[in-house]
Design an enzyme around this catalytic site. Structure first.
Site, PDB file in Angstrom:
ATOM      1  N   HIS A  49      30.505  -2.848   7.981  1.00 26.17           N
ATOM      2  CA  HIS A  49      28.974  -2.314   8.410  1.00 26.17           C
ATOM      3  C   HIS A  49      28.769  -2.282   9.903  1.00 26.17           C
ATOM      4  O   HIS A  49      27.652  -2.453  10.437  1.00 26.17           O
ATOM      5  CB  HIS A  49      28.152  -3.268   7.865  1.00 26.17           C
ATOM      6  N   HIS A 104      21.864 -10.195  11.660  1.00 28.32           N
ATOM      7  CA  HIS A 104      22.627 -10.168  12.967  1.00 28.32           C
ATOM      8  C   HIS A 104      21.594 -10.666  14.030  1.00 28.32           C
ATOM      9  O   HIS A 104      21.293  -9.563  14.744  1.00 28.32           O
ATOM     10  CB  HIS A 104      23.431  -9.082  13.469  1.00 28.32           C
ATOM     11  N   HIS A 108      37.594  -8.441  13.423  1.00 30.49           N
ATOM     12  CA  HIS A 108      36.915  -7.838  14.564  1.00 30.49           C
ATOM     13  C   HIS A 108      36.534  -9.418  15.345  1.00 30.49           C
ATOM     14  O   HIS A 108      36.114 -10.109  14.726  1.00 30.49           O
ATOM     15  CB  HIS A 108      35.749  -6.858  14.337  1.00 30.49           C
TER      16      HIS A 108
HETATM   17  C1  DHB Z   1      30.345  -4.423  15.529  1.00 30.30           C
HETATM   18  C2  DHB Z   1      30.755  -4.599  14.174  1.00 30.30           C
HETATM   19  C3  DHB Z   1      29.848  -5.641  13.372  1.00 30.30           C
HETATM   20  O1  DHB Z   1      30.362  -5.960  12.283  1.00 30.30           O
HETATM   21  C4  DHB Z   1      28.601  -5.804  13.935  1.00 30.30           C
HETATM   22  O2  DHB Z   1      27.678  -6.510  13.080  1.00 30.30           O
HETATM   23  C5  DHB Z   1      28.417  -5.525  15.461  1.00 30.30           C
HETATM   24  C6  DHB Z   1      29.258  -4.629  16.140  1.00 30.30           C
HETATM   25  C7  DHB Z   1      31.338  -3.471  16.242  1.00 30.30           C
HETATM   26  O3  DHB Z   1      32.582  -3.337  15.927  1.00 30.30           O
HETATM   27  O4  DHB Z   1      31.212  -3.061  17.445  1.00 30.30           O
HETATM   28 FE    FE Z   2      28.419  -7.427  11.376  1.00 27.52          FE
END
Ligand code: DHB
Ligand code: FE
Length: 455
Positions: A182, A229, A363
């Site tokens: 997302h 978030h 990530h």
């Molecule tokens: C990114 C990925 C995420 O899941 C998020 O919540 C915020 C940023 C990113 O890859 O920039």
């Molecule tokens: Fe996220």
């Protein structure tokens, strides 16, 4: 019939459940506003003008003006909220409680001093105890009832004459689960018309089959597991699991202005049923009536539905805390998915429901280790999510962090959706409709699966 209500036959008692809460939402929010001294002053100076600012029903406003707490509760008020109104008038809780009993203040106080009201004869309607009479009423409520009695009678006659509604048969079913990253940059690419740029083409291409599948398999409701978030929930309150029970959820302003996407329509009745069922299965959900949804929810909506003027499904947002530790374990999430399945499949309307898990894959958005991607681990996660989810659920937090990066922990949310699939409850294995993996979108490895339940 959505909610079970074993409490309806307790005499002289109104249980504040989701139906009452929905009915009384603005009345109770009005009461809350009286916690500010300046609002109390404005209310006292001109009640009508102050009440006019609130989208309450005329009846709720009349009940407030009459200070008839039984009447206010009948219209959805809850005593802890109504107490702010009483406090504004300088009343104690004892005076407020006593005002609903038909006794004088002195009589009520004397009863309490003498040991309080006995439960004898007051447990079930019809037993003949001293709380079995009708609720005490102000003259204002009586007058209101007389005025509306005629209208209500007319409405009853009308609805009796209307063609009898054929009751919908069956129950809700989870037909499929969808899993998707997302990343907010995906939303920005859509909003700024950059989807044709070479950087983005492979990513959006990976979701083309999904959009087509969605056209052919559109559900009535999506139960959408995502994480807020630091958007609706700041560090003031951190719910581990929270269910959105409102009729509508606006896209949040995450600092760049709200995304230009449609409002999300909820399903309050199904959400309340799920909340009741899942809480009764001993998962402690937070109930959220006021929620703005961030990229965690809106980006997967775009990926699956494109950019329509209105979203073609109702959505129940379900938030999981993956921001501040402790976050829930994979096993807890997997078990919760099973409870959600039981909840959804016991809803007595024949709705087609999909459950989505969002976030991930690998990530890390912070520190010198930012940019971590682990393709092998991610793909193994996808394999195991499909084939051996119960084993995958045993993976520890520390493995997510080491292997998939600090923000890779979002992947525990996928286990909620997977836990809700039929095979986990003894049914057939799901059919893999689509699998896609791509690096990168911003800082993230994008993963995507569609699993269909088979009959
Ligand atoms: C990114 C990925 C995420 O899941 C998020 O919540 C915020 C940023 C990113 O890859 O920039
Ligand atoms: Fe996220």
């Amino acid at each position: 019939m959505a909610l079970e209500k074993p409490y309806l036959d307790v005499p002289g008692t109104t249980i504040f459940d989701a139906d009452q809460s929905r009915k009384g939402y603005w009345l109770n929010q009005f009461c809350m506003s009286l916690m500010k001294a300046e609002n109390r002053e404005r209310f006292k100076a001109d009640e009508d003008a102050y009440l006019a600012e609130w989208p309450m029903t005329d009846e709720q406003k009349a009940a407030v003006r009459a200070r008839d707490l039984n009447w206010a509760m009948r219209t959805g008020g809850n005593i802890y909220f109504l107490a702010k109104l009483g406090a504004t008038d300088g009343l104690s809780f004892q005076q407020m409680a006593g005002s609903m009993t038909g006794m004088s203040e002195q009589q009520y106080r004397d009863m309490m001093i003498a040991g309080g009201r006995s439960p004898e004869g007051n447990r079930v309607v019809g037993e003949g105890g001293d709380a079995q009479g009708p609720a005490s009423q102000t003259a204002a409520w009586k007058a209101w009832q007389e005025e509306t009695a005629q209208k209500q009678l007319a409405a009853k006659v009308e609805s009796a004459q209307a063609a009898p509604k054929t009751a919908a048969q069956g129950h809700a079913r989870i037909t499929a689960s969808v899993y998707s990253s997302h990343v907010p940059a995906i939303g920005a690419a859509i909003d700024m018309g950059k989807t044709e740029e070479p950087y983005w083409v492979p990513l959006f291409k990976g979701f083309e089959p999904s959009k087509q599948w969605m056209k052919d398999n559109r559900p009535d409701v999506v139960f959408l597991v995502y994480n807020d978030h630091a958007t609706s929930f700041d560090l003031g309150v951190i719910p581990t699991f929270a269910i959105g029970t409102a009729a509508e959820f606006e896209p949040a302003d995450e600092g760049y202005g709200p995304r230009p996407v449609p409002k999300v329509k909820g399903h309050p009745e199904l959400a309340s049923h799920i909340a009741q069922s899942v809480i009764q299965q001993d998962f402690d959900l937070t109930i959220v009536n006021d929620l703005k949804v961030d990229h965690g929810l809106t980006v997967p909506m775009n990926l699956m539905f494109g950019s329509p003027d209105a979203w073609p499904v109702q959505v129940i947002p379900f938030h999981v805390n993956v921001v501040q530790y402790p976050v829930p374990s994979g096993q807890r999430c997997f078990a919760l998915g099973q409870a959600i399945r039981r909840a959804i499949e016991s809803y007595d309307q024949p709705l087609n429901v999909q459950i989505w898990g969002t976030g991930g894959m690998s990530h890390q958005l912070q520190g010198p280790r930012a940019g971590l991607i682990n393709k092998d681990w991610d793909n193994r996660f996808l394999d195991r999510l499909i084939a051996e989810p119960a084993e995958l659920a045993k993976v520890s937090h520390i493995e997510y962090v080491r292997e998939a990066g600090s923000e890779g922990i979002e992947l525990v949310m996928w286990l909620i959706a997977r836990g809700a699939m039929a095979d986990v409850a003894g049914g057939k294995p799901p059919k893999l409709v689509h699998r896609f993996f791509h690096v990168p979108a911003s800082n993230t490895a994008v993963g995507h699966l569609i699993l269909e339940n088979t009959l």
